[in-house]
Design a protein around this motif. Structure first.
Motif, PDB file in Angstrom:
ATOM      1  N   ARG A  26     107.560  89.354 171.499  1.00  0.00           N
ATOM      2  CA  ARG A  26     106.177  89.839 171.465  1.00  0.00           C
ATOM      3  C   ARG A  26     105.934  90.882 170.396  1.00  0.00           C
ATOM      4  NH1 ARG A  26     105.909  93.635 176.908  1.00  0.00           N
ATOM      5  NH2 ARG A  26     107.980  94.559 176.673  1.00  0.00           N
ATOM      6  N   HIS A  27     106.900  91.742 170.149  1.00  0.00           N
ATOM      7  CA  HIS A  27     106.678  92.781 169.141  1.00  0.00           C
ATOM      8  C   HIS A  27     106.685  92.181 167.736  1.00  0.00           C
ATOM      9  CE1 HIS A  27     106.885  95.915 172.180  1.00  0.00           C
ATOM     10  NE2 HIS A  27     107.994  95.343 172.650  1.00  0.00           N
ATOM     11  N   LEU A  45     103.339  90.427 166.701  1.00  0.00           N
ATOM     12  CA  LEU A  45     102.252  91.223 166.125  1.00  0.00           C
ATOM     13  C   LEU A  45     102.294  91.171 164.604  1.00  0.00           C
ATOM     14  CD1 LEU A  45     102.350  94.416 168.397  1.00  0.00           C
ATOM     15  CD2 LEU A  45     100.647  92.592 168.427  1.00  0.00           C
ATOM     16  N   ASP A  46     103.468  91.371 164.034  1.00  0.00           N
ATOM     17  CA  ASP A  46     103.594  91.371 162.575  1.00  0.00           C
ATOM     18  C   ASP A  46     103.330  89.984 161.992  1.00  0.00           C
ATOM     19  OD1 ASP A  46     104.269  94.077 162.653  1.00  0.00           O
ATOM     20  OD2 ASP A  46     106.425  93.647 162.831  1.00  0.00           O
ATOM     21  N   TRP A  61     102.703  90.487 177.963  1.00  0.00           N
ATOM     22  CA  TRP A  61     101.489  91.140 177.464  1.00  0.00           C
ATOM     23  C   TRP A  61     100.688  91.691 178.631  1.00  0.00           C
ATOM     24  CZ3 TRP A  61     101.321  90.906 172.030  1.00  0.00           C
ATOM     25  CH2 TRP A  61     102.195  89.986 171.455  1.00  0.00           C
ATOM     26  N   GLU A 116     100.878  95.135 179.915  1.00  0.00           N
ATOM     27  CA  GLU A 116     100.830  95.632 178.532  1.00  0.00           C
ATOM     28  C   GLU A 116      99.489  95.264 177.901  1.00  0.00           C
ATOM     29  OE1 GLU A 116     102.927  97.502 177.040  1.00  0.00           O
ATOM     30  OE2 GLU A 116     104.722  97.407 178.302  1.00  0.00           O
ATOM     31  N   LEU A 174      99.156  96.348 174.183  1.00  0.00           N
ATOM     32  CA  LEU A 174      99.871  95.477 173.249  1.00  0.00           C
ATOM     33  C   LEU A 174      99.054  94.214 172.970  1.00  0.00           C
ATOM     34  CD1 LEU A 174     102.666  95.407 171.782  1.00  0.00           C
ATOM     35  CD2 LEU A 174     103.451  93.966 173.668  1.00  0.00           C
TER      36      LEU A 174
END
Length: 665
Positions: free
Chosen positions: A72-73, A76-77, A97, A102, A105
């Motif tokens: 998940r992190h 984002l990118d 999420w 989250e 996020l």
């Protein structure tokens, strides 16, 4: 509205991840996707035999669609980079999420996407069986088709199960929403239906995020000649005022969601099997079938079974016309009793022309026909003798232009290969008699009222309850009849003011949501002298009792956090929950819709002069509902209006109890 065409009909696909990405590549190969599939990985040279690109920047062009199978992190990118390079869209597979607490996020993900459409997160993705393009990391049961229905689900597992069907339903798209952080239910559904090769839409829905947009979608689909059928799960809805309201408890259990789908003209079913069978009807016959049905079988037992199983669905079978009786009698002979359902016996079995004549003659007088036929299993029996009857079903549909449903009473008695061979315009092979009847009933759902849209949703707010006297004053000003009454802070003062009222009288304590349970109601009093105080009362109300009552109704209007506002109608009084004989509609409604809703009540005969009883003034009840609707619409601060009971006499309707909840100042 975002443009989802590149995402749903990609010419190029990028995949990120390793194991999940390999699955996507393999599924695209199996389905014959003829565009490039570009795996992207910073260290691997190849995935599933396809050479890897080290980064998105190394791709030959911005991909039309991207499957993001990283954590998940990292997602984002990736989403931010895809948006910046002009990619067409992405599916975000990772979980963790908003569903995991989250929310921030997930908000950052939406911000990273900008105008680029994304499905999910926590989403399996999309399958395009028309073009062989898959952003899908798992097995599925579909094949390439030239046209078919779309399946849209808020549960990945449910839609995977649907792809495994062996019922002859051509599936054009499969799509999942996941958390629907950006692209919502109506938006994705509309994009799927916009493909001219899509004939109908089936949905598994856990929650409707935008009721107005959904109503727009449904009306647009009908205008395009495409039916929508829906399974709505999670039907238990808790109200902000559930503890203090008959309406809230009686309108739960999915009543509001079912009323909304009905208002939109969307067919609602309960099971995946019914969903598939209804979609087959929409695919082959269009978005709606007529109400007049005939049924034909070569067995009296089957004819009786059809009639028995159809009754709970509200399906009946009108008798044949005199001309049909004469023609069918000429073909079948004097022994066969001409009726509907029709047992045509076996005198014509194997005679294709005479069977076609019977099937065509019967079907011509109806909107659609059910033909019960269970071919024997081919591994142990010879099914060839059934072919003339199967051919006659197809011929009858072609001769009349009417839908013909070839129904196997047991689903396993009609295999997929036979269903695919038979399927044609207006010819629908159906598996399982009871399932078929449910699907047929669902497909009879009429179109929505043109231009109908639900009211806007009001946000959560702090509420207070008006007392009965104040509530009645408000509804009386809106046009609803109430009894003559007086109020006072104490019983002695009330007794003095009540001298002008005509007995019998009702004495009520003010300030209670449910006065009967609190012991705050005394009825049939000849006077108020000597009455004991009521503990907890915030003042008192005395009123003339209504005489000549034919029936007691509950009328409850309340704001709904999803559908704007609803009205619940039913038989009321202190036994309202015990009777549970109610219907719910989503506002706004017309007077005719209210009248039709009252006729759907099980106890409607009690309003309509059952066994010589006087008829209730139903028109007065309908007008009271319309007056209350206008009141709720004119005063946004009102949250709920409940009349229980609305006493109906032979000449009018009087609200003898009223509770209003409104925004606290």
């Amino acid at each position: 509205m975002r443009d989802l065409r590149r995402l749903l009909r990609p010419g190029s696909i990028a995949v990120l991840g390793s194991g999940w990405a390999a699955n996507v590549i393999e599924q695209c190969r199996k389905m014959g996707f003829d565009g490039p599939v570009w795996p992207v990985h910073p260290t691997r040279d190849q995935i599933a035999g396809a050479p890897c690109f080290r980064s998105l920047a190394d791709l030959p062009a911005p991909p039309d669609a991207t499957f993001i199978g990283v954590n998940r992190h990292a997602t984002l990118d990736v989403v931010a980079e895809l948006a910046a390079m002009g990619a067409g869209g992405a599916t975000c597979f990772a979980s963790g999420w908003e569903e995991a607490g989250e929310a921030d996020l997930q908000a950052r993900l939406v911000q990273a996407a900008g105008d680029m459409p994304i499905l999910g997160p926590n989403c399996y993705g999309v399958i395009n069986y028309l073009d062989g393009a898959l952003l899908w990391p798992d097995q599925h049961g579909g094949v390439r088709v030239e046209r078919g229905v779309a399946l849209l689900s808020q549960s990945s597992n449910i839609v995977i199960n649907l792809t495994m069907q062996a019922r002859g339903l051509p599936v054009a798209y499969v799509a999942c929403l996941g958390n629907a952080a950006q692209v919502g239910l109506a938006e994705l559904a509309g994009a799927l239906l916009a493909d001219e090769r899509v004939t109908a839409l089936g949905m598994y829905v856990e929650g409707i995020d935008d009721a107005v947009a959904f109503a727009d979608l449904a009306e647009g689909a009908r205008a395009a000649g495409k039916g929508i059928v829906c399974i709505k799960s999670g039907k238990t809805e808790l109200s902000r005022t559930a503890a203090a309201s008959h309406t809230a408890s009686l309108a739960g259990g999915g009543a509001a969601s079912s009323a909304f789908l009905r208002a939109c003209g969307v067919a609602e079913v309960a099971t995946p099997a019914e969903l598939i069978e209804t979609l087959k009807i929409f695919h082959h016959c269009g978005p709606q079938i007529g109400p007049r049905l005939c049924s034909l079988s070569c067995s009296g037992g089957e004819a009786g079974l059809v009639a028995d199983l159809a009754a709970p669905f509200g399906i009946d079978f009108p008798p044949p016309s005199e001309a049909q009786r004469q023609r069918l009698g000429d073909i079948l002979g004097p022994i066969v009793f001409i009726s509907n359902p029709l047992d045509y016996h076996t005198f014509i079995w194997g005679d294709g022309p005479r069977t076609t004549d019977v099937f065509t003659t019967m079907l011509a007088g109806y909107d659609a026909g059910i033909f019960i036929i269970d071919p024997p299993r081919p591994d142990r029996c010879d099914p060839s003798s059934f072919q003339p009857a199967l051919d006659a079903v197809v011929a009858a549909a072609q001769n009349t232009g009417k839908p013909a449903f070839a129904v196997a009473s047991l689903p396993e008695n009609f295999d997929e290969a036979l269903a695919l061979r038979m399927a044609a315009p207006n010819v629908v092979p159906m598996m399982g008699l009871e399932t078929a009847l449910g699907a047929i009933k669902a497909a009879q759902r009429g179109p929505n009222r043109g231009g109908w849209r639900p009211w806007p949703v009001m946000g959560a707010r702090r509420l207070r309850m008006r007392d009965e006297a104040s509530s009645k004053a408000l509804i009386a000003a809106a046009g609803v009849a109430v009894p003559r009454a007086v109020t006072a802070p104490t019983l002695p003062e009330l007794a003095a003011q009540a001298a002008g009222l005509t007995a019998p009288l009702a004495l009520k304590g003010l300030g209670f949501a449910h006065k009967t349970e609190a012991g705050a109601v005394r009825l049939g009093l000849s006077s108020l002298e000597g009455q004991a105080e009521m503990a907890g009362a915030q003042g008192y109300l005395a009123e003339e009792m209504v005489t000549g009552t034919v029936a007691e109704l509950l009328v409850g209007l309340r704001r709904d956090p999803v559908y704007g506002a609803t009205v619940t109608l039913g038989f009321g009084g202190v036994t309202a929950e015990v009777l549970a004989d109610t219907v719910t509609l989503v506002l706004p409604v017309t007077a005719e819709e209210v009248a039709q809703a009252l006729r759907r009540l099980r106890l409607w005969p009690l309003l309509d002069g059952y066994r010589g009883r006087p008829k209730a003034a139903v028109d007065a009840a309908v007008q009271a509902v319309m007056d209350l609707q206008a009141l709720l619409q004119a005063r946004p601060a009102l949250e709920e209006i409940e009349i229980n009971p609305l006493m109906l006499t032979a000449t009018g309707a009087v609200a003898v109890d009223a509770v209003i909840w409104e925004e606290a100042e």
